[in-house]
Design a protein around this motif. Structure first.
Motif, mmCIF file in Angstrom:
data_model
loop_
_atom_site.group_PDB
_atom_site.id
_atom_site.type_symbol
_atom_site.label_atom_id
_atom_site.label_comp_id
_atom_site.label_asym_id
_atom_site.label_seq_id
_atom_site.Cartn_x
_atom_site.Cartn_y
_atom_site.Cartn_z
ATOM 1 N N ALA A 244 0.817 -1.223 0.000
ATOM 2 C CA ALA A 244 0.000 0.000 0.000
ATOM 3 C C ALA A 244 0.851 1.274 0.000
ATOM 4 C CB ALA A 244 -0.940 0.010 1.198
ATOM 5 N N LEU A 245 2.148 1.154 0.105
ATOM 6 C CA LEU A 245 3.017 2.323 0.170
ATOM 7 C C LEU A 245 3.173 2.971 -1.206
ATOM 8 C CD1 LEU A 245 5.124 4.166 1.597
ATOM 9 C CD2 LEU A 245 6.848 2.435 1.005
ATOM 10 N N ILE A 246 2.991 4.286 -1.262
ATOM 11 C CA ILE A 246 3.330 5.061 -2.454
ATOM 12 C C ILE A 246 4.722 5.646 -2.209
ATOM 13 C CG2 ILE A 246 2.720 7.002 -3.952
ATOM 14 C CD1 ILE A 246 -0.169 6.649 -3.073
ATOM 15 N N SER A 247 5.694 5.097 -2.880
ATOM 16 C CA SER A 247 7.079 5.494 -2.637
ATOM 17 C C SER A 247 7.387 6.850 -3.254
ATOM 18 C CB SER A 247 8.032 4.443 -3.212
ATOM 19 O OG SER A 247 7.911 4.390 -4.631
ATOM 20 N N ASP A 248 8.438 7.463 -2.757
ATOM 21 C CA ASP A 248 8.893 8.737 -3.322
ATOM 22 C C ASP A 248 9.245 8.574 -4.800
ATOM 23 O OD1 ASP A 248 8.602 9.917 -0.839
ATOM 24 O OD2 ASP A 248 10.719 9.762 -0.310
ATOM 25 N N SER A 249 9.809 7.417 -5.145
ATOM 26 C CA SER A 249 10.199 7.192 -6.541
ATOM 27 C C SER A 249 8.978 7.121 -7.456
ATOM 28 C CB SER A 249 11.029 5.907 -6.662
ATOM 29 O OG SER A 249 10.301 4.785 -6.185
ATOM 30 N N ALA A 250 7.851 6.602 -6.943
ATOM 31 C CA ALA A 250 6.633 6.557 -7.743
ATOM 32 C C ALA A 250 6.101 7.967 -8.004
ATOM 33 C CB ALA A 250 5.576 5.718 -7.038
ATOM 34 N N VAL A 251 6.136 8.802 -6.973
ATOM 35 C CA VAL A 251 5.702 10.193 -7.134
ATOM 36 C C VAL A 251 6.600 10.905 -8.138
ATOM 37 C CG1 VAL A 251 5.346 12.394 -5.971
ATOM 38 C CG2 VAL A 251 4.729 10.264 -4.814
ATOM 39 N N GLN A 252 7.890 10.665 -8.052
ATOM 40 C CA GLN A 252 8.832 11.294 -8.976
ATOM 41 C C GLN A 252 8.558 10.878 -10.415
ATOM 42 O OE1 GLN A 252 12.580 10.098 -7.269
ATOM 43 N NE2 GLN A 252 12.303 11.392 -5.461
ATOM 44 N N GLN A 253 8.148 9.622 -10.614
ATOM 45 C CA GLN A 253 7.800 9.178 -11.971
ATOM 46 C C GLN A 253 6.570 9.909 -12.492
ATOM 47 O OE1 GLN A 253 10.759 7.660 -12.954
ATOM 48 N NE2 GLN A 253 9.341 6.441 -14.184
ATOM 49 N N ILE A 306 -6.830 1.783 -1.225
ATOM 50 C CA ILE A 306 -6.195 2.431 -0.080
ATOM 51 C C ILE A 306 -4.690 2.449 -0.278
ATOM 52 C CG2 ILE A 306 -5.933 0.345 1.338
ATOM 53 C CD1 ILE A 306 -6.908 2.125 3.737
ATOM 54 N N ALA A 307 -4.057 3.522 0.163
ATOM 55 C CA ALA A 307 -2.607 3.670 0.046
ATOM 56 C C ALA A 307 -2.153 4.689 1.080
ATOM 57 C CB ALA A 307 -2.214 4.114 -1.362
ATOM 58 N N TYR A 308 -0.837 4.771 1.262
ATOM 59 C CA TYR A 308 -0.326 5.752 2.211
ATOM 60 C C TYR A 308 1.004 6.310 1.751
ATOM 61 C CZ TYR A 308 2.577 1.877 3.965
ATOM 62 O OH TYR A 308 3.452 0.828 4.068
ATOM 63 N N LEU A 309 1.268 7.518 2.212
ATOM 64 C CA LEU A 309 2.548 8.200 2.007
ATOM 65 C C LEU A 309 3.269 8.298 3.342
ATOM 66 C CD1 LEU A 309 1.280 11.261 -0.067
ATOM 67 C CD2 LEU A 309 2.656 9.392 -1.003
ATOM 68 N N ARG A 310 4.572 8.276 3.285
ATOM 69 C CA ARG A 310 5.375 8.568 4.479
ATOM 70 C C ARG A 310 6.073 9.901 4.252
ATOM 71 N NH1 ARG A 310 6.370 4.977 8.455
ATOM 72 N NH2 ARG A 310 5.922 2.759 8.147
ATOM 73 N N GLU A 311 5.753 10.890 5.083
ATOM 74 C CA GLU A 311 6.350 12.219 4.973
ATOM 75 C C GLU A 311 6.911 12.625 6.327
ATOM 76 O OE1 GLU A 311 3.347 14.840 3.516
ATOM 77 O OE2 GLU A 311 3.466 14.093 1.449
ATOM 78 N N ASN A 312 8.238 12.666 6.402
ATOM 79 C CA ASN A 312 8.907 13.037 7.664
ATOM 80 C C ASN A 312 8.422 12.173 8.823
ATOM 81 O OD1 ASN A 312 10.297 15.182 6.344
ATOM 82 N ND2 ASN A 312 8.461 16.457 6.535
#
Length: 364
Positions: A244-253, A306-312
């Motif tokens: 369920a994790l949306i990684s930083d690399s996915a956002v960058q893509q 459902i998914a989640y981001l990790r920010e700080n």
């Protein structure tokens, strides 16, 4: 998780995912399909399913009919050269929905649905290509697959045909699959499957293709003409056990296509289409009189995304296109629920209560 046989999961993710097809023999050993042909036909009689009947073969005429169907429709079908397709079977059949976790080495938020097909001997939907990724799990019977990377262009589809069927198709690979075999087909690889017997069913696990135009529309921006045929490409995945994790690399893509934030991308990839919204409303209606069980085991509705981001070190959860706020919940419990899609009241009472109040879970 499916068995990759002679290669590792890491090799699949690095060498094959979104690059080239792969046949995985006995990926699900001793597989027994949760849906047999007669049961699939039964689903096509119900109005909650999107279903289609396709008749024809290469070199002959093709016809397409959309459901809902009747028992007489199936009695009137010819002895061969026809296919039944039923979309979204994972939404209503738990045994099919449970199979999705076999592929959770790919983020679950990339997943679309499970389509199941039945084909009489000789049945097919013709040679075609798509822009999404698909795992084709053979359920019953046998099918011969022909694959090709040639002539995969929109101009190569037949005109005046109710289906997207390629005009020129030159097979480069040919495989015969049996129950438990999985054929992975990446975007823009043409595939043509033909049933070899009267028992052929195939479960198609489809993963969304995010077009630049769709992303721009979501952001309420005009899509540049030069990008209308461009699609989101996944980063190099590695299996971290957090589907369920949306990684930083996915956002960058995604940001290669347009200026979009992680929050906006999370809202986009978890939004429901119109039919899924209607399905969720139906599930909620069926469970409206259910009271909360402090000792209950709960599951996320099958149609929910459902998914989640990790920010700080902060976990931000998104469900069905919106950010979901939780109060006083341990981040680890949140992450565990998102990845497993289940929660037990005895272990996480407050989390289960808040999820129940937001109509995201049901008692199992």
């Amino acid at each position: 998780m499916i068995h990759f046989g002679k290669i590792s999961l890491e090799q699949f993710l690095q060498v094959y995912w979104q690059k080239k097809p792969l046949l995985i023999k006995q990926a699900v050993p001793d597989f027994i399909s949760p849906i047999v042909p007669d049961e699939l036909a039964g689903l096509a009689l119900e109005d909650v399913f999107e279903s289609r009947l396709i008749t024809g073969r290469v070199g002959a005429s093709w016809s397409l009919r959309n459901g809902v169907f009747t028992e007489q429709d199936f009695l009137d079908m010819p002895a061969q050269d026809w296919t039944l397709l039923v979309q979204g079977v994972d939404r209503y059949v738990d045994e099919v929905g449970d199979l999705v976790s076999q592929f959770d080495f790919i983020p679950r938020w990339r997943f679309d649905d499970v389509m199941i097909s039945y084909a009489a001997t000789g049945g097919s939907v013709g040679p075609h290509f798509d822009y999404y990724d698909v795992f084709l799990l053979q359920g019953t019977g046998k099918r011969r697959w022909h694959l090709s990377t040639k002539n995969c262009e929109m101009e190569n589809y037949l005109e005046g045909v109710p289906l997207r069927i390629m005009d020129k198709f030159e097979a480069e690979q040919v495989f015969v699959v049996e129950p438990g075999d999985v054929l992975y087909v990446p975007p823009k690889v043409a595939h043509h499957g033909v049933s070899l017997d009267e028992e052929c069913t195939t479960l198609s696990f489809g993963y969304r293709a995010y077009g630049a135009q769709e992303l721009y529309e979501f952001m309420d921006k005009p899509c540049p003409d030069g990008m209308k045929g461009t699609y989101y490409q996944d980063p190099q995945w590695c299996d971290i056990g957090q589907p369920a994790l949306i990684s930083d690399s996915a956002v960058q893509q995604a940001q290669i296509l347009l200026d979009i934030s992680g929050v906006q991308f999370a809202q986009f990839v978890t939004k429901l289409d119109v039919m899924d919204v209607q399905t969720l409303q139906l599930f909620e209606y069926e469970n409206q009189d259910e009271g909360f069980d402090v000792c209950g085991r709960y599951q996320l509705y099958s149609v929910c995304k459902i998914a989640y981001l990790r920010e700080n070190n902060v976990v931000r959860v998104f469900a069905n296109g919106e950010e979901v706020e939780f109060k006083g919940i341990d981040a680890g419990d949140l992450v565990d629920f998102c990845n497993k899609r289940r929660v037990e009241s005895l272990h996480c009472l407050e989390l289960a209560k808040q999820l129940f109040e937001q109509n995201l879970i049901f008692l199992i």
